[in-house]
Write a protein that holds these residues in place. Structure first.
Motif, PDB file in Angstrom:
ATOM      1  N   SER A  43     -13.633   4.510  11.480  1.00  0.00           N
ATOM      2  CA  SER A  43     -13.112   2.865  10.505  1.00  0.00           C
ATOM      3  C   SER A  43     -12.412   2.256  10.938  1.00  0.00           C
ATOM      4  O   SER A  43     -12.031   1.171  10.582  1.00  0.00           O
ATOM      5  CB  SER A  43     -13.498   3.520   8.745  1.00  0.00           C
ATOM      6  N   GLN A  44     -11.794   2.797  12.076  1.00  0.00           N
ATOM      7  CA  GLN A  44     -10.890   1.868  12.236  1.00  0.00           C
ATOM      8  C   GLN A  44     -10.688   0.455  12.190  1.00  0.00           C
ATOM      9  O   GLN A  44      -9.753   0.042  12.063  1.00  0.00           O
ATOM     10  CB  GLN A  44     -10.308   2.503  13.529  1.00  0.00           C
ATOM     11  N   HIS A  45     -11.884  -0.190  13.309  1.00  0.00           N
ATOM     12  CA  HIS A  45     -12.296  -1.378  12.996  1.00  0.00           C
ATOM     13  C   HIS A  45     -12.567  -2.149  12.272  1.00  0.00           C
ATOM     14  O   HIS A  45     -11.925  -3.521  11.902  1.00  0.00           O
ATOM     15  CB  HIS A  45     -13.863  -1.013  13.968  1.00  0.00           C
ATOM     16  N   THR A  46     -12.938  -1.502  11.315  1.00  0.00           N
ATOM     17  CA  THR A  46     -12.720  -2.422  10.046  1.00  0.00           C
ATOM     18  C   THR A  46     -11.982  -2.174   9.567  1.00  0.00           C
ATOM     19  O   THR A  46     -11.026  -3.283   8.746  1.00  0.00           O
ATOM     20  CB  THR A  46     -13.957  -1.694   8.843  1.00  0.00           C
ATOM     21  N   ILE A  47     -11.053  -1.313   9.268  1.00  0.00           N
ATOM     22  CA  ILE A  47      -9.246  -0.859   9.013  1.00  0.00           C
ATOM     23  C   ILE A  47      -8.383  -2.018   9.377  1.00  0.00           C
ATOM     24  O   ILE A  47      -7.808  -2.879   8.765  1.00  0.00           O
ATOM     25  CB  ILE A  47      -9.036   0.027   8.683  1.00  0.00           C
ATOM     26  N   VAL A  48      -8.731  -2.287  10.628  1.00  0.00           N
ATOM     27  CA  VAL A  48      -7.474  -2.823  11.885  1.00  0.00           C
ATOM     28  C   VAL A  48      -7.960  -4.599  10.730  1.00  0.00           C
ATOM     29  O   VAL A  48      -7.470  -5.840  10.813  1.00  0.00           O
ATOM     30  CB  VAL A  48      -7.700  -2.535  13.132  1.00  0.00           C
ATOM     31  N   GLU A  68       0.091  -5.060  15.189  1.00  0.00           N
ATOM     32  CA  GLU A  68       0.073  -4.098  16.074  1.00  0.00           C
ATOM     33  C   GLU A  68      -1.527  -3.346  16.093  1.00  0.00           C
ATOM     34  O   GLU A  68      -1.781  -3.143  13.832  1.00  0.00           O
ATOM     35  CB  GLU A  68       0.289  -3.787  17.068  1.00  0.00           C
ATOM     36  N   ALA A  69      -2.843  -3.295  16.235  1.00  0.00           N
ATOM     37  CA  ALA A  69      -3.871  -2.555  15.637  1.00  0.00           C
ATOM     38  C   ALA A  69      -2.929  -1.251  15.856  1.00  0.00           C
ATOM     39  O   ALA A  69      -3.238  -0.231  14.885  1.00  0.00           O
ATOM     40  CB  ALA A  69      -4.465  -2.249  16.887  1.00  0.00           C
ATOM     41  N   GLU A  70      -2.226  -0.473  16.650  1.00  0.00           N
ATOM     42  CA  GLU A  70      -1.258   0.888  16.455  1.00  0.00           C
ATOM     43  C   GLU A  70      -1.047   0.493  15.212  1.00  0.00           C
ATOM     44  O   GLU A  70      -0.266   2.086  15.332  1.00  0.00           O
ATOM     45  CB  GLU A  70      -0.762   0.530  17.683  1.00  0.00           C
ATOM     46  N   ALA A  71       0.021  -0.003  15.021  1.00  0.00           N
ATOM     47  CA  ALA A  71       0.517   0.244  13.839  1.00  0.00           C
ATOM     48  C   ALA A  71      -0.276   0.671  12.669  1.00  0.00           C
ATOM     49  O   ALA A  71       0.020   0.850  11.793  1.00  0.00           O
ATOM     50  CB  ALA A  71       1.598  -1.319  13.463  1.00  0.00           C
ATOM     51  N   VAL A  72      -1.555   0.003  12.518  1.00  0.00           N
ATOM     52  CA  VAL A  72      -2.242  -0.271  11.309  1.00  0.00           C
ATOM     53  C   VAL A  72      -2.430   0.949  11.516  1.00  0.00           C
ATOM     54  O   VAL A  72      -2.569   1.879  10.718  1.00  0.00           O
ATOM     55  CB  VAL A  72      -3.115  -1.445  11.535  1.00  0.00           C
ATOM     56  N   ARG A  73      -3.435   1.694  12.920  1.00  0.00           N
ATOM     57  CA  ARG A  73      -4.121   2.745  12.590  1.00  0.00           C
ATOM     58  C   ARG A  73      -2.683   3.946  12.108  1.00  0.00           C
ATOM     59  O   ARG A  73      -3.187   5.532  11.444  1.00  0.00           O
ATOM     60  CB  ARG A  73      -4.001   3.345  14.218  1.00  0.00           C
ATOM     61  N   ARG A  74      -1.245   3.726  12.611  1.00  0.00           N
ATOM     62  CA  ARG A  74      -0.453   4.706  12.032  1.00  0.00           C
ATOM     63  C   ARG A  74      -0.301   5.076  10.679  1.00  0.00           C
ATOM     64  O   ARG A  74       0.617   5.776   9.883  1.00  0.00           O
ATOM     65  CB  ARG A  74       1.059   4.175  13.263  1.00  0.00           C
ATOM     66  N   VAL A  75      -1.144   4.057   9.968  1.00  0.00           N
ATOM     67  CA  VAL A  75       0.039   4.342   8.240  1.00  0.00           C
ATOM     68  C   VAL A  75      -1.855   4.670   7.789  1.00  0.00           C
ATOM     69  O   VAL A  75      -1.786   4.995   6.339  1.00  0.00           O
ATOM     70  CB  VAL A  75       0.402   2.954   7.725  1.00  0.00           C
ATOM     71  N   VAL A  76      -3.101   4.465   8.648  1.00  0.00           N
ATOM     72  CA  VAL A  76      -4.175   5.042   7.629  1.00  0.00           C
ATOM     73  C   VAL A  76      -3.717   6.532   7.102  1.00  0.00           C
ATOM     74  O   VAL A  76      -3.452   7.239   7.757  1.00  0.00           O
ATOM     75  CB  VAL A  76      -5.428   5.089   8.876  1.00  0.00           C
ATOM     76  N   GLY A  77      -3.896   7.270   6.299  1.00  0.00           N
ATOM     77  CA  GLY A  77      -3.961   7.874   5.116  1.00  0.00           C
ATOM     78  C   GLY A  77      -2.959   7.983   4.062  1.00  0.00           C
ATOM     79  O   GLY A  77      -3.115   8.344   3.188  1.00  0.00           O
ATOM     80  N   TRP A 127      -9.269  13.709  17.642  1.00  0.00           N
ATOM     81  CA  TRP A 127     -10.075  12.174  17.207  1.00  0.00           C
ATOM     82  C   TRP A 127      -9.762  11.452  16.839  1.00  0.00           C
ATOM     83  O   TRP A 127     -10.365  10.177  16.374  1.00  0.00           O
ATOM     84  CB  TRP A 127     -11.415  12.551  17.339  1.00  0.00           C
ATOM     85  N   GLY A 128      -8.390  11.676  15.640  1.00  0.00           N
ATOM     86  CA  GLY A 128      -7.769  10.527  14.584  1.00  0.00           C
ATOM     87  C   GLY A 128      -7.271   9.474  15.165  1.00  0.00           C
ATOM     88  O   GLY A 128      -6.926   9.040  16.276  1.00  0.00           O
ATOM     89  N   TYR A 129      -6.105   9.482  14.132  1.00  0.00           N
ATOM     90  CA  TYR A 129      -4.692   8.173  14.557  1.00  0.00           C
ATOM     91  C   TYR A 129      -3.383   8.797  14.784  1.00  0.00           C
ATOM     92  O   TYR A 129      -2.845   8.200  14.693  1.00  0.00           O
ATOM     93  CB  TYR A 129      -4.855   6.904  12.695  1.00  0.00           C
TER      94      TYR A 129
END
Length: 229
Positions: free
Chosen positions: A21-26, A42-51, A194-196
């Motif tokens: 769901s990373q596209h929708t989350i970002v 940054e997209a990477e910063a958003v992915r880092r906080v998922v969870g 395969w995740g974040y």
């Protein structure tokens, strides 16, 4: 089917583990920041906080001097944007390869499956219903019920729901937050690659193994805790 592993409870993370769901989350986070006139993280910063719980995730992305009320407002903006984007026909949330088949294989009377996620209960139920997965899980733990990861409370609630002890429980997740939650509660942990968060970070946080594909999960569980006669 009698499983070769001896775990009574398998607790899955959602975003980055079962669902891509990373596209929708970002995109939703960018919408929320834009609504406040803020530059997009940054997209990477958003992915880092998922969870993390939503407020904790937003707080990490905002300037350090952002107050609680401001964090809460941006978080509400994210919820609105996420709901709107999920309703769009081009929403790209999909299951990772092998999820449906492996959940079906693991789902058995002697094994309880659960979810522990930083999502709200409404968001979790919506995602599970959308993908037809709700029937697999006997315990759903969300940020509505307990402090967010890596705090162990969600995992403790899942164990209490089914009467499983820490030694009979394993967490499957894609972030260090998932691994730390399991470690703090005394449970086992398996990471997914395969995740974040990168594999090395998952291992450092307590993952006994990091999977390259979902079909590796059943034998990995058997290796961690073989079923005894």
């Amino acid at each position: 089917m009698t499983h070769t592993h001896g775990f009574d409870l398998i607790v899955f993370d959602l975003d980055g583990t079962l669902v891509d769901s990373q596209h929708t989350i970002v995109a939703a986070m960018h919408d929320a920041f834009a609504a406040e006139g803020l530059p997009a993280p940054e997209a990477e910063a958003v992915r880092r906080v998922v969870g993390l719980s939503l407020d904790a995730a937003v707080a990490r992305l905002l300037p350090r001097d952002a107050g609680e009320a401001y964090v809460a407002r941006v978080a509400e903006g994210y919820k609105t944007a996420f709901t709107r984007r999920k309703a769009q026909a081009d929403d790209s949330e999909v299951l990772f390869p092998g999820v449906r088949e492996v959940l079906r294989a693991l789902d058995a009377p002697e094994v309880c499956l659960a979810v522990a996620t930083g999502k709200s209960r409404r968001g979790l139920v919506s995602s599970l219903d959308r993908h037809g997965l709700a029937g697999h899980f006997v315990s759903l733990q969300t940020a509505d019920d307990a402090p967010g990861k890596p705090h162990p409370r969600m995992l403790e609630l899942a164990m209490a729901d089914v009467g499983a002890g820490p030694g009979e429980t394993v967490v499957i997740g894609d972030t260090a937050f998932d691994m730390e939650m399991a470690r703090t509660a005394g449970a086992s942990a398996v990471g997914v690659g395969w995740g974040y968060h990168p594999a090395a970070e998952l291992t450092s946080a307590g993952a006994a193994r990091v999977l390259d594909s979902f079909d590796e999960l059943p034998p990995a569980l058997a290796a961690l805790r073989p079923r005894t006669a």
